[in-house]
Design an enzyme around this catalytic site. Structure first.
Site, PDB file in Angstrom:
ATOM      1  N   ARG A 297      18.489   5.881 -15.850  1.00  0.00           N
ATOM      2  CA  ARG A 297      17.476   5.003 -16.532  1.00  0.00           C
ATOM      3  C   ARG A 297      16.168   5.167 -16.420  1.00  0.00           C
ATOM      4  O   ARG A 297      15.374   4.695 -17.159  1.00  0.00           O
ATOM      5  CB  ARG A 297      18.179   3.677 -15.712  1.00  0.00           C
ATOM      6  CG  ARG A 297      19.320   3.003 -16.391  1.00  0.00           C
ATOM      7  CD  ARG A 297      19.912   1.839 -15.676  1.00  0.00           C
ATOM      8  NE  ARG A 297      20.969   1.398 -16.329  1.00  0.00           N
ATOM      9  CZ  ARG A 297      21.649   0.469 -15.881  1.00  0.00           C
ATOM     10  NH1 ARG A 297      21.620  -0.222 -14.981  1.00  0.00           N
ATOM     11  NH2 ARG A 297      22.812   0.090 -16.735  1.00  0.00           N
ATOM     12  N   TYR A 441      20.254   3.148 -25.140  1.00  0.00           N
ATOM     13  CA  TYR A 441      21.123   3.667 -24.234  1.00  0.00           C
ATOM     14  C   TYR A 441      20.879   3.478 -22.886  1.00  0.00           C
ATOM     15  O   TYR A 441      19.689   2.975 -22.395  1.00  0.00           O
ATOM     16  CB  TYR A 441      21.462   5.108 -24.709  1.00  0.00           C
ATOM     17  CG  TYR A 441      20.450   6.296 -24.890  1.00  0.00           C
ATOM     18  CD1 TYR A 441      18.935   5.883 -24.441  1.00  0.00           C
ATOM     19  CD2 TYR A 441      20.429   7.403 -25.363  1.00  0.00           C
ATOM     20  CE1 TYR A 441      18.073   6.871 -24.409  1.00  0.00           C
ATOM     21  CE2 TYR A 441      19.641   8.399 -25.516  1.00  0.00           C
ATOM     22  CZ  TYR A 441      18.324   8.196 -24.874  1.00  0.00           C
ATOM     23  OH  TYR A 441      17.441   9.120 -25.022  1.00  0.00           O
ATOM     24  N   GLU A 442      21.560   3.867 -21.729  1.00  0.00           N
ATOM     25  CA  GLU A 442      21.593   3.702 -20.382  1.00  0.00           C
ATOM     26  C   GLU A 442      21.381   2.238 -20.238  1.00  0.00           C
ATOM     27  O   GLU A 442      20.572   2.012 -19.117  1.00  0.00           O
ATOM     28  CB  GLU A 442      20.540   4.397 -20.182  1.00  0.00           C
ATOM     29  CG  GLU A 442      20.517   6.049 -20.209  1.00  0.00           C
ATOM     30  CD  GLU A 442      21.985   6.544 -19.801  1.00  0.00           C
ATOM     31  OE1 GLU A 442      22.655   5.912 -18.536  1.00  0.00           O
ATOM     32  OE2 GLU A 442      22.538   7.444 -20.141  1.00  0.00           O
ATOM     33  N   GLY A 443      21.950   1.227 -21.007  1.00  0.00           N
ATOM     34  CA  GLY A 443      21.835   0.098 -20.600  1.00  0.00           C
ATOM     35  C   GLY A 443      20.865  -0.625 -21.435  1.00  0.00           C
ATOM     36  O   GLY A 443      19.584  -0.192 -21.352  1.00  0.00           O
TER      37      GLY A 443
END
Length: 590
Positions: A297, A441-443
């Site tokens: 992140r 992406y990655e949350g």
């Protein structure tokens, strides 16, 4: 497209002047006596050369050619294998890796700048590497000694790569819904079966092996996220002597055709009873995977800064050369038919917005990197825990705010080019496409905002927030602080807004979700104000040493406080707008 140049002068300003990195490293057991600012400078210089000479030239061609899939085999674009070999030979995968297993053991405070350079030069290429670095971190933190000894040295060396296998077609953010299963085998390994989607680097031709970290559920696992375990599943099984043996029962079913990062293979991975090994404890895999996810992140946030910096450099160069109309203050290039567009107010507004946001983001990345180093290497438990709390508070801000403002900057850069910004050969449209995924992406950034407000600000009664704001106020009490009044007003605005949401959320649970995105942006701008005040104060005190650089820093700080920080007024008003208007429309009325 303008050739990318690593912003080494600004990086040294942050490490040397603002954060006094060498002094910080000297008191951390992991770095004391092993690293000085000259060594760090040499590493940054080499990283800059690698980014500009090996990776940047492949950025557009890689986008045009893209990753290709045929019969389960993925081929990366022309030049990627050779560039990756150079990258691996330099030990860059293991830059922050554990020295006990062949890593270089460099601080994250340094690594964040290397990652920015790589993303700026070639985001698609960089994704292959950062997934490996993140996988190494998870293995080093949670795996058995045997797994570490087998996999980490070869991964740090770049011979083997890593991937993160979380998402399934029906389970994205809600990982508790995953269906991938892990059946225990008599030899202590597990048979992994299921399909994963959106797997970056799940298959590629850069390395001889790929180590997949896979979330799956044991047969007796509890329902939901508390029943998830983490498994290490290699593409090729590994013999006792460390050599590769037969191929594991897994395959790449296809790759996605995407808006951007086209040279990065985004794979559908099928596991058909593949052999894997448990990482960490049963049913605690999500916590173990979060070690990698939080690394990624921050890294993906830095992708936003890197793309924005590349866009800024190109936009400045174009604005200096492009002649259109006369400057409103009178002719500048009197010997020419028109003036460079850099003299027009709106172009300067866009360029200064990019510059202020990029340099503010770079400063926050440095700050978070320093906190990560303290959290890992601090001399005592209290110090480490405090730093880890700060990291937890700021990670969702770094991921979401860096990427939201990164897209804003890339769009501004494209706009500076006018019609040429929409044409492929100038490079700006690719940067807009490449950076766009970083908000997803990655949350997704909406999830990051919920995490910040719900879990990091409200869940502990505001303690983590209060400690951060207290740090800013202590700084503001020092002598020679630039923009003190505006900074303190901004801190007050954030504090009051935070308490308002807390009070409202106690009466209506919808308030957190309704406020979260605007709240994260409010938090981000106030944090940038803190760091811009620091940068301006240092610049003013050192003006005589480099007048051109430091005066530019002071002027950019002034622009931030006058033209960007006022955005918090509108954001605070949006937060106080509440949740009711979001729910007045019936579902059928949309």
């Amino acid at each position: 497209m303008t050739d990318y140049k690593a912003p080494l002068r600004d990086i040294h300003f942050l490490l040397d002047d603002v954060f006094d990195a060498e002094a910080k490293w000297s008191v951390l057991p992991g770095f004391a006596g092993n690293l000085d600012i000259d060594t760090a400078g040499a590493i940054l210089e080499e990283a800059g050369k690698l980014a500009s000479s090996s990776l940047a030239p492949l950025n557009r061609s890689g986008d045009e050619e893209g990753a290709r899939w045929r019969d389960g085999v993925v081929t990366t674009p022309t030049g990627f294998k050779e560039a990756y070999a150079t990258y691996a030979e330099g030990g860059w995968v293991g830059l922050s890796g554990n020295p006990d297993f062949g890593g270089m053991g460099m601080p994250k405070m340094l690594a964040v700048h290397v990652e920015e350079m790589l993303y700026a030069a070639n985001s698609s290429f960089t994704l292959y590497s950062v997934l490996s670095s993140g996988a190494c971190l998870a293995i080093d933190t949670h795996a058995s000694t045997e797994l570490k000894a087998t996999y980490l040295p070869r991964m740090y060396a770049g011979r083997w790569a890593g991937s993160m296998c979380l998402t399934e077609a029906h389970a994205g953010t809600d990982l508790g819904l995953i269906r991938t299963r892990a059946e225990p085998k008599a030899d202590g390994s597990y048979a992994i079966s299921g399909s994963k989607i959106f797997i970056t680097g799940g298959e590629q031709d850069l390395t001889e092996n790929i180590v997949h970290l896979v979330l799956a559920k044991l047969p007796d696992a509890p329902a939901g996220p508390k029943g998830i375990s983490l498994f290490l599943v290699p593409k090729f099984l590994v013999s006792a002597d460390g050599t590769l043996s037969e191929r594991n029962a897994l395959s790449c079913g296809s790759i996605e055709h995407k808006m951007g990062i086209k040279a990065s293979a985004t794979c559908v991975m099928n596991f058909d009873g593949a052999t894997g090994w448990l990482v960490g404890e049963p049913n605690k895999g999500l916590a173990a995977m979060f070690t990698m996810m939080n690394y990624e992140r921050l890294s993906i946030g830095i992708q936003g800064i890197g793309c924005a910096e590349a866009s800024y450099q190109a936009a400045v160069a174009y604005a200096r050369d492009r002649l259109q109309s006369r400057a409103p203050g009178g002719p500048v290039a009197k010997d020419k038919a028109a003036d460079p567009i850099i003299h027009h107010p709106d172009v300067r507004r866009m360029l200064l917005t990019m510059k202020a946001l990029n340099e503010g983001g770079r400063a926050l990345a440095t700050y978070v990197g320093a906190q990560l180093d303290i959290a890992k290497h601090g001399a005592d438990a209290v110090t480490r825990e405090a730093a880890q709390t700060r990291v937890a508070l700021l990670t969702p801000v770094a991921k979401a705010f860096f990427t939201d403002t990164g897209l804003e900057s890339c769009i501004n850069g494209q706009q500076v080019f006018g019609g040429h910004g929409y044409i492929r050969e100038w490079g700006q449209e690719q940067l807009v496409r490449d950076v766009r995924i970083a908000q997803i992406y990655e949350g997704t950034n909406g999830i990051q905002a919920l995490d910040l407000l719900g879990r990091k600000v409200l869940a502990d009664g505001g303690k983590a927030l209060d400690e951060f704001l207290a740090e800013i106020r202590r700084y503001a009490e020092e002598s020679g602080v630039e923009h003190r009044a505006a900074l303190l007003d901004a801190v007050q605005k954030l504090e009051e807004t935070s308490y308002w949401v807390r009070d409202q959320a106690g009466q209506d649970s919808r308030q957190v979700g309704a406020a979260s995105v605007e709240y994260l942006h409010l938090f981000g701008y106030v944090t940038y104000a803190y760091l811009w005040s620091k940068m301006a104060s240092v610049a003013k005190s050192r003006m005589d040493a480099d007048p051109e650089f430091y005066s530019a820093k002071l002027s950019t700080a002034g622009f931030f406080f006058n033209r960007i920080l006022p955005r918090i007024e509108g954001l605070a008003a949006c937060v106080r707008g509440g949740a009711d208007s979001l729910y007045e429309l019936a579902e059928a009325q949309f």
